[in-house]
Design an enzyme around this catalytic site. Structure first.
Site, PDB file in Angstrom:
ATOM      1  N   ARG A 120       0.702  -1.425  -0.157  1.00  0.00           N
ATOM      2  CA  ARG A 120       0.153   0.289  -0.004  1.00  0.00           C
ATOM      3  C   ARG A 120       0.537   0.724  -0.063  1.00  0.00           C
ATOM      4  O   ARG A 120       2.139   1.902   0.339  1.00  0.00           O
ATOM      5  CB  ARG A 120      -0.403  -0.105   1.199  1.00  0.00           C
ATOM      6  CG  ARG A 120       0.115   0.285   2.570  1.00  0.00           C
ATOM      7  CD  ARG A 120       1.462  -0.842   2.996  1.00  0.00           C
ATOM      8  NE  ARG A 120       2.679  -0.415   2.905  1.00  0.00           N
ATOM      9  CZ  ARG A 120       2.998  -1.300   4.680  1.00  0.00           C
ATOM     10  NH1 ARG A 120       3.332  -1.842   4.384  1.00  0.00           N
ATOM     11  NH2 ARG A 120       4.471  -0.543   4.612  1.00  0.00           N
ATOM     12  N   THR A 121       0.032   2.592  -0.354  1.00  0.00           N
ATOM     13  CA  THR A 121       1.068   3.413  -0.263  1.00  0.00           C
ATOM     14  C   THR A 121       0.002   4.269   1.428  1.00  0.00           C
ATOM     15  O   THR A 121      -0.942   4.454   1.369  1.00  0.00           O
ATOM     16  CB  THR A 121      -0.031   4.539  -1.733  1.00  0.00           C
ATOM     17  OG1 THR A 121       1.124   3.844  -2.585  1.00  0.00           O
ATOM     18  CG2 THR A 121       1.807   5.412  -1.182  1.00  0.00           C
TER      19      THR A 121
END
Lengths: 248, 243
Positions: free
Chosen positions: A21-22
């Site tokens: 994920r960011t």
């Protein structure tokens, strides 16, 4: 600044089960300012780490020595910086184990960090930092000073003076105007303090507790934390709404 | 970026949703060890699911952890760390150090940062460094501190700690201090409440204490609790509000 590029990417990154994920950063450090001077490289930052808008931790060291020849300063997510320091420990340890008389210089460390940051970014799982790498090492042309930076999306470059975060906007213009090749240590400190003060006035997340570090051929020195005097003695500050009621 | 939304409120329906420990947690070092303290309220949305929870969990004989954030996440983290530390103790033949325990907590918190909402304070005593407190907030940063506060109630304590914290308190001073501090947070934080639990850890061992809600000091605009209005009237001279 730091967050804008990655946020745009986050919209595109779907991320299924188990993929990474960011993220958003949680505990973040502020600007780091650094410049080359006559004897080496000087680096400074405040000792604060924020948690959103709260100035949560006030005695945090965001500049550390790496091996014999370099200093690293970080802004951004503090847990990622702590992890990077662990990677660098591994790197410098295996370098030492070669026992070949050579040791990694700032240019090599910078190149290593650039690869780490860029590859993480390509997986949409960045280390949410802007890193400043400075140092001095003997090269073919004598003692070579090195100063560079790399950020969370992998952008990296070398310069005579660097500032991260808010410092990009507030300190870099000052440095562009006043930096010279042959600054003495005293002049460099005065110039850096000028930048630190402007950030203290104008960056909401900065605190009045700073650390300055320098690295020369002799080695690195990280000075103990200290505070700067601020100036509020302008006549215009005392009664600004006198001539225009309701003004701010 | 609003970090407070991570700790306190939930956008789920008012009485369902994940169990969260709104929480106030505190850890302080004193001149012989550490005192950990926490409130006891676990809420699901607006409902208080447990009014007497125990948020201070044992990791080893000499190391405890204060938990805030998601109840499930912090329970699982402490379970894993307890399990690892048990093996570590068998292998090394001596009690785990506070540093090792907190770094295990950090490892789980950092490596699973996208999935966890856990803010923890690890405290304990070992023979090498004495009493120590380590803060492991969201994201998995680890910081050693002379005192630490966490949870949604901690917002109300920053000013108080800046003002009143002193190094080198005695055990009695430290225990009184943390009870006062947690009860002040309970007074203002809707997500904190119930009793104040404390755990004191030093060279002699561990002491658990329980300070029930009705024995905590009263603060601004709080009144002395009574059995009934009737008792007030019976005592004569009540403060008549309206004739």
């Amino acid at each position: 600044m730091d967050g804008s590029h990655a946020n745009a990417a986050a919209a595109a990154a779907g991320g299924g089960e188990g993929t990474q994920r960011t993220l958003n950063p949680y505990v973040t450090g502020n600007s780091v300012i650094a410049m080359k001077y006559k004897d080496g490289v000087i680096m400074a930052c405040d000792t604060g780490a924020s948690y959103g808008s709260t100035l949560r931790y006030k005695s945090v060291e965001r500049i550390k020595a790496v091996g014999k020849h370099s200093l690293i300063g970080a802004s951004g997510e503090f847990s990622d910086f702590q992890e990077i320091l662990r990677y660098l420990d591994e790197l410098t340890l295996s370098d030492h184990m070669w026992d070949d008389g050579n040791s990694l210089g700032p240019k090599e460390i910078h190149a290593y960090l650039t690869r780490v940051m860029y590859n993480r970014r390509n997986k949409f799982d960045p280390l949410w930092n802007s890193l400043v790498l400075g140092g001095v090492k003997k090269g073919p042309k004598g003692d070579e000073k090195y100063l560079g930076m790399v950020n969370m999306i992998g952008t990296h470059f070398e310069e005579n003076h660097i500032a991260t975060g808010f410092g990009n906007h507030m300190a870099v213009p000052i440095l562009r105007g006043e930096w010279r090749e042959d600054l003495t240590f005293e002049e460099a400190v005065k110039l850096i303090e000028k930048c630190l003060l402007v950030l203290l006035y104008r960056d909401r997340s900065s605190i009045n507790k700073f650390q300055i570090a320098k690295i020369t051929t002799e080695g690195s020195t990280i000075y103990p934390p200290y505070a700067l005097k601020t100036n509020w003695g302008f006549a215009a500050f005392e009664n600004p709404s006198q001539g225009a009621v309701g003004t701010w | 970026m609003d970090a407070s939304s991570l700790m306190g409120s939930s956008s789920d329906a008012p009485t369902s949703g994940e169990h969260r420990m709104g929480t106030t947690i505190v850890g302080v070092c004193y001149n012989g060890g550490v005192v950990l303290a926490a409130d006891s309220r676990t809420s699901t949305g607006m409902y208080v699911a447990n009014r007497a929870s125990d948020k201070i969990s044992q990791l080893t004989d000499n190391v405890y952890v204060c938990r805030s954030g998601s109840a499930a996440d912090t329970q699982v983290i402490s379970d894993y760390v307890r399990y690892f530390l048990h093996q570590h103790t068998i292998q090394s033949g001596q009690p785990a150090t506070v540093k090792v325990a907190s770094n295990l907590v950090r490892l789980l918190a950092y490596q699973n940062k996208s999935m966890l909402q856990a803010g923890m304070i690890v405290g304990g005593w070992d023979k090498y460094e004495g009493g120590q407190i380590y803060s492991v907030p969201l994201g998995g940063t680890i910081l050693r501190q002379p005192f630490a506060i966490g949870g949604s109630g901690s917002s109300y304590l920053y000013g108080l700690m800046d003002h009143e914290w002193r190094d080198g308190m005695t055990q009695e001073e430290a225990e009184k201090f943390v009870v006062k501090v947690v009860s002040l947070a309970i007074a203002r934080d809707g997500a904190s409440g119930g009793v104040v639990r404390t755990v004191t850890i030093n060279a002699d061992g561990v002491k658990r204490s329980f300070h029930p809600g009705n024995k905590l000091p009263l603060w601004h605009e709080e009144l002395e609790p009574q059995n009934s209005l009737l008792d007030i009237l019976a005592a004569g001279n009540p403060d008549a509000m309206v004739q």
